[in-house]
Design an enzyme around this catalytic site. Sequence first.
Site, mmCIF file in Angstrom:
data_model
loop_
_atom_site.group_PDB
_atom_site.id
_atom_site.type_symbol
_atom_site.label_atom_id
_atom_site.label_comp_id
_atom_site.label_asym_id
_atom_site.label_seq_id
_atom_site.Cartn_x
_atom_site.Cartn_y
_atom_site.Cartn_z
ATOM 1 N N CYS A 107 0.821 -1.217 0.000
ATOM 2 C CA CYS A 107 0.000 0.000 0.000
ATOM 3 C C CYS A 107 0.854 1.265 0.000
ATOM 4 O O CYS A 107 0.475 2.269 -0.603
ATOM 5 C CB CYS A 107 -0.971 -0.006 1.174
ATOM 6 S SG CYS A 107 -0.188 -0.042 2.803
ATOM 7 N N CYS B 216 5.457 47.272 4.428
ATOM 8 C CA CYS B 216 4.970 48.239 3.441
ATOM 9 C C CYS B 216 4.912 47.704 2.025
ATOM 10 O O CYS B 216 4.498 48.406 1.113
ATOM 11 C CB CYS B 216 5.835 49.498 3.479
ATOM 12 S SG CYS B 216 7.522 49.235 2.841
ATOM 13 N N HIS C 268 -1.508 1.659 7.248
ATOM 14 C CA HIS C 268 -2.117 1.497 5.931
ATOM 15 C C HIS C 268 -2.147 2.845 5.220
ATOM 16 O O HIS C 268 -2.691 3.826 5.737
ATOM 17 C CB HIS C 268 -3.533 0.935 6.055
ATOM 18 C CG HIS C 268 -4.194 0.710 4.720
ATOM 19 N ND1 HIS C 268 -3.686 -0.150 3.785
ATOM 20 C CD2 HIS C 268 -5.310 1.256 4.164
ATOM 21 C CE1 HIS C 268 -4.457 -0.146 2.709
ATOM 22 N NE2 HIS C 268 -5.446 0.710 2.914
#
Length: 744
Positions: free
Chosen positions: A387, A579, A659
């Site tokens: 996975c 600025c 997983h």
Amino acid sequence: MTGDRSHPPITMRPRRFFILVQDFSGEGGGQVPRGSLLSQAGEPPALDCPFWAKLLDTEAMVQLPARAARELSKEQAGMLQAVTNGDERLGLFRQEGLLRRRGALRPGDRVRVQITSASGEKVRGVLRYRGPMGDSKEQAGVIFGVELVDQPVGSWDGKFSGQSLCHFPSPEHGILLPITKVHKEKADEGPKALSDDPSLRLLDDPPSPSSIRYPPRPEWGSPHGSPSSLLMGGTEEQGEGEKEEGEEEELAFPLLEINSMVEVHDPPIYGVIRWIGAPPDVGETIAGLELEEPLPSGCTDGIYRGMRYFQCPPGKALFVKLRHCRPDARFGAPQPPENPVLRCNSLAFRVYASERVPEDTPPGLGEEGGQRLMGWKKGIQGHCNSCYLDATLFCMFAFSSVLDSLLLRPADKNDGASYEETRDLLRTEIVNPLRKHGYVCATKVMSLRRVLEAAGHSPGFTSEEKDPEEFLTLLFRVLKMEPLFKIRSADKDPQGCIFYQIFMEGGAGGAGRGVPTVQQLLEGSLVAGDLKFTEAPSCLILQMPRNGKDYKAFATILPSLELDLTDLLEDTPRECCICQDLARSECPECYGDPSIGAGSTRQYCTVCWQQVHRHRARRSHHPRALRLPPELEHLPPPPGPLPRQTMQLYAALCIQTSHYVAFARHGPHRGQWLFFDSMADRQGGQNGFNIPRVTPCPEVADYLEMSPEELQVLDPKSLPPCARRLLCDAYMCLYHSPTLGLYK
């Protein structure tokens, strides 16, 4: 007309096949299990001399001792190649007659098939197909297609790769099985105790204690003798040619061993195997059982033909043929586990095969591209701890071409043989099929894992659970790719990186409070380490701050949809944080000071620098001058805002309880998000198959567009499942710059 006789005719050397009868360790320490099939072109190996052969399951070349293998015929190898369990292969090989009779089955024969190994139950069927599943060498194993008669529990429609091989009333009546699961219609004879066989009759008078001999347990993988001498079927009294037509032997259960709980007879008698072997003058493998309950006759205390094989109470020792023993059904014997790496081949995964796509395929985007990948059995099929790799590949390539340089670099003289193999495998077997058809079979990913394991000398890549960063590091090393970006600390030499691990020191920038964004985490990490990107990358992979798979530095992290790198680049024009004029200096010590206005990084124009550092709390700061490109040094300030260097989030890798899953954006619209899980579903039990799935998850866009303050007040448990996984389990976030990717 005369021919050229200067060269002898070319003859093809015969291809020989072998089966391993014992485990052995190959070069590099890799274990090659017994039952593996091999092929070799050439003369037979010399006795006791190692020889080289190719493993049919993995296509790897190994050098093995001759004593570890037995030669097979081409027909035997074809029958056994479809059997993915090595022990079952070896058991069937040792029953030569049984292998020959089952191999003689033809379409139209009535058979009984074993759906699962756990129950041992056989259901009636009719053989409809017998042959290989494809034309390639790796698909040459003989497989049996059976029409189930009584129990329609199949899942095959009779087709393979668009070609019709046979016809079934419906897919529920069709099933594909190897030779070990197919039996002739005629039922086997019930088991008989050896005490009923005159040639194996028990002695009535046990010997005296002084005459007791304890025989050694036989070696199952003994290399001595011919294959027929290792068979477990048949007896001395009856040769194979004397068996009645249609008679079928029972294939010995491959995992029965000493202390296995078994049953024999019908109704069953239960016991435990205490001894396995072949007594003198008996051409059969015998099991000595210690029964649960004593029998009134036909049993001893462990003595057979005057020799003691084990010790048990009187009347409880029963000697039977091993092939008549079956696992004790009262305990629900599990299906025997198979080697998941060897099992990941085109025969075992024939129903789940994916096509090779040689032509370069760009990712499909928008609604059409998303529809191509959406659904059940879409994405990359997971198998054997893959996975981490499946999800990483999906993130990298499904909907972005920013990393396609991995697929396209031509080989040069410095590249080894593994370079082109790895590049072409990744491009034609994984990325192009994923983009064109929306699906990749687990066998293709396993092939990539094998190549990376061999080329990178990284053991365990085919079977063990790894991390995405390990895969990325090895892939870039094998493909000899340039790093994705370079990063520099102060005035030191830049360091090339594939991904950047975000780390935290204290509460830099306020990221330790509330829900941090990836933008905040990246800025805080770079400032804490005094780091800058040397130039804007086209792809940036960020690893979230966490310790391993379990500990997370933050319960929730908000992935920034847009990542602004302008203030994190060296030698780049930057705006004053007060600025918005052209900044001339920066002050790391001011970082995170909320009293200096919005933003995190602190760079100032000349005027603002003086004003900010007049404060007594900042007088001890040591601002640093910013380096500007030479062409900007003497130009007047730009009339408008400076251009920003930004990147877009295109994928995220998440982990929960070891997983990995993936989120990917497939278009420019806010709700075009997909969720991918390579192991979302499963068909079959322990030896079954994972089914990948890609589902739309437009709801995650609502949460990605929230502010950290809005997310802070939400209970993570109340979030939709996909949104919760993305926000709470993020492991890596992938950003790209489509414009930079065009020329980088």
